[in-house]
Design an enzyme around this catalytic site. Structure first.
Site, PDB file in Angstrom:
ATOM      1  N   HIS A  37     -17.415  29.690 -20.767  1.00 16.87           N
ATOM      2  CA  HIS A  37     -18.544  29.377 -19.885  1.00 16.87           C
ATOM      3  C   HIS A  37     -19.008  27.941 -20.130  1.00 16.87           C
ATOM      4  O   HIS A  37     -19.252  27.549 -21.271  1.00 16.87           O
ATOM      5  CB  HIS A  37     -19.694  30.346 -20.187  1.00 16.87           C
ATOM      6  CG  HIS A  37     -20.828  30.284 -19.208  1.00 16.87           C
ATOM      7  ND1 HIS A  37     -20.800  30.922 -17.995  1.00 16.87           N
ATOM      8  CD2 HIS A  37     -22.034  29.657 -19.280  1.00 16.87           C
ATOM      9  CE1 HIS A  37     -21.937  30.710 -17.354  1.00 16.87           C
ATOM     10  NE2 HIS A  37     -22.706  29.929 -18.107  1.00 16.87           N
ATOM     11  N   ASP A  39     -21.895  25.262 -19.100  1.00 20.74           N
ATOM     12  CA  ASP A  39     -23.220  25.087 -18.525  1.00 20.74           C
ATOM     13  C   ASP A  39     -23.415  23.639 -18.103  1.00 20.74           C
ATOM     14  O   ASP A  39     -23.556  22.743 -18.948  1.00 20.74           O
ATOM     15  CB  ASP A  39     -24.296  25.475 -19.539  1.00 20.74           C
ATOM     16  CG  ASP A  39     -24.373  26.977 -19.760  1.00 20.74           C
ATOM     17  OD1 ASP A  39     -24.532  27.711 -18.773  1.00 20.74           O
ATOM     18  OD2 ASP A  39     -24.272  27.418 -20.925  1.00 20.74           O
ATOM     19  N   MET A  41     -25.778  20.956 -16.446  1.00 20.51           N
ATOM     20  CA  MET A  41     -27.198  20.719 -16.186  1.00 20.51           C
ATOM     21  C   MET A  41     -27.418  19.257 -15.827  1.00 20.51           C
ATOM     22  O   MET A  41     -26.777  18.367 -16.389  1.00 20.51           O
ATOM     23  CB  MET A  41     -28.035  21.085 -17.413  1.00 20.51           C
ATOM     24  CG  MET A  41     -27.814  22.487 -17.930  1.00 20.51           C
ATOM     25  SD  MET A  41     -28.851  22.841 -19.349  1.00 20.51           S
ATOM     26  CE  MET A  41     -28.157  24.383 -19.927  1.00 20.51           C
ATOM     27  N   ASP A 177     -26.609  35.824 -18.299  1.00 18.59           N
ATOM     28  CA  ASP A 177     -26.654  34.558 -19.023  1.00 18.59           C
ATOM     29  C   ASP A 177     -28.038  34.383 -19.648  1.00 18.59           C
ATOM     30  O   ASP A 177     -29.024  34.183 -18.943  1.00 18.59           O
ATOM     31  CB  ASP A 177     -26.364  33.403 -18.065  1.00 18.59           C
ATOM     32  CG  ASP A 177     -26.174  32.071 -18.784  1.00 18.59           C
ATOM     33  OD1 ASP A 177     -26.427  32.002 -20.005  1.00 18.59           O
ATOM     34  OD2 ASP A 177     -25.783  31.092 -18.118  1.00 18.59           O
TER      35      ASP A 177
END
Length: 229
Positions: A37, A39, A41, A177
């Site tokens: 995964h 992430d 941002m 999540d």
């Protein structure tokens, strides 16, 4: 990437050693990770700044499982092609990130990726009423997006139960999540989730030099869910 509802553990590299992403990914996959995964941002949609397409492209060759890219950015559409070209298998956008989410989901699928849709804790599942046939995955945020290591928001259990009923027999993954541990994982598995993102809960105590704790942590999460069977 075939569909099944078996439990999948997706370690978030947000909790990995940033200086050793390639080795960290290979180590955590060797220790039993099902997906990786990522992430993303932007410091705008969420109050943090992390990774872009070049990083995804650089780590793609180290990922043998599934690259699951979570776009916590706004706008989303201008960056879909770049992340698809970087090798994402799943691209997840936030429903709250723009006014034309149907178009965004079309663009993700058009770029050759599985389309994911994420919901913030305050967003009701009813917002998905006319979108479920457009998605391959729904990511329920069980923390407020932007930072790792936050506490699990228990009100999201009922949301996942409702979502599972809405999905019915559609081939749609339910991903969780935020705040996943051996204590919270079985709650979400029982509610209907099949993909559990875990950052600090997987990477704590281990390293590239000593990856055994990664496997122990993954097994602890998996075993806590297996007790439901």
């Amino acid at each position: 990437m075939s569909f099944d509802r078996s439990l999948k553990i997706a370690p978030s590299i947000l909790s990995a050693d940033f200086a050793n992403f390639g080795q960290e990914i290979e180590a955590v996959e060797a220790q039993g990770a099902d997906w990786i995964h990522v992430d993303v941002m932007d410091g705008h949609f969420v109050p943090n700044l992390t990774f872009g397409p070049p990083l995804c492209k650089a780590i793609r060759r180290h990922i043998k499982t599934v690259m699951d890219v979570h776009l916590m950015i706004a706008p989303v559409d201008p960056y879909i092609e770049a992340f698809a070209d970087a090798g994402a298998d799943v691209l997840t956008a936030h429903l709250e990130a723009g006014p034309h989410i149907h178009r965004t989901l079309q663009a993700i699928r058009g770029a050759g990726c599985k389309a994911g849709l994420a919901l913030n804790p305050g967003t009701p599942v009813e917002a998905l009423d006319y979108l479920l046939d457009m998605v391959d995955l729904v990511c329920v945020m069980t923390v407020n997006p932007g930072f790792g290591g936050q506490k699990f928001i228990h009100s999201q259990i009922a949301k996942v139960e409702k979502l599972r009923a809405m999905i019915g027999d559609r081939p749609v993954h339910i991903e969780i999540d935020g705040g996943i541990t051996p204590e919270t994982a079985p709650l979400m598995r029982a509610a209907g989730a099949d993909v559990l993102v875990a950052g600090s809960a997987v990477f704590k105590g281990g390293s590239v030099q000593d990856p055994a704790p990664y496997g122990q942590n993954i097994r602890a999460i998996r075993t806590s869910c297996d007790k439901l069977v």
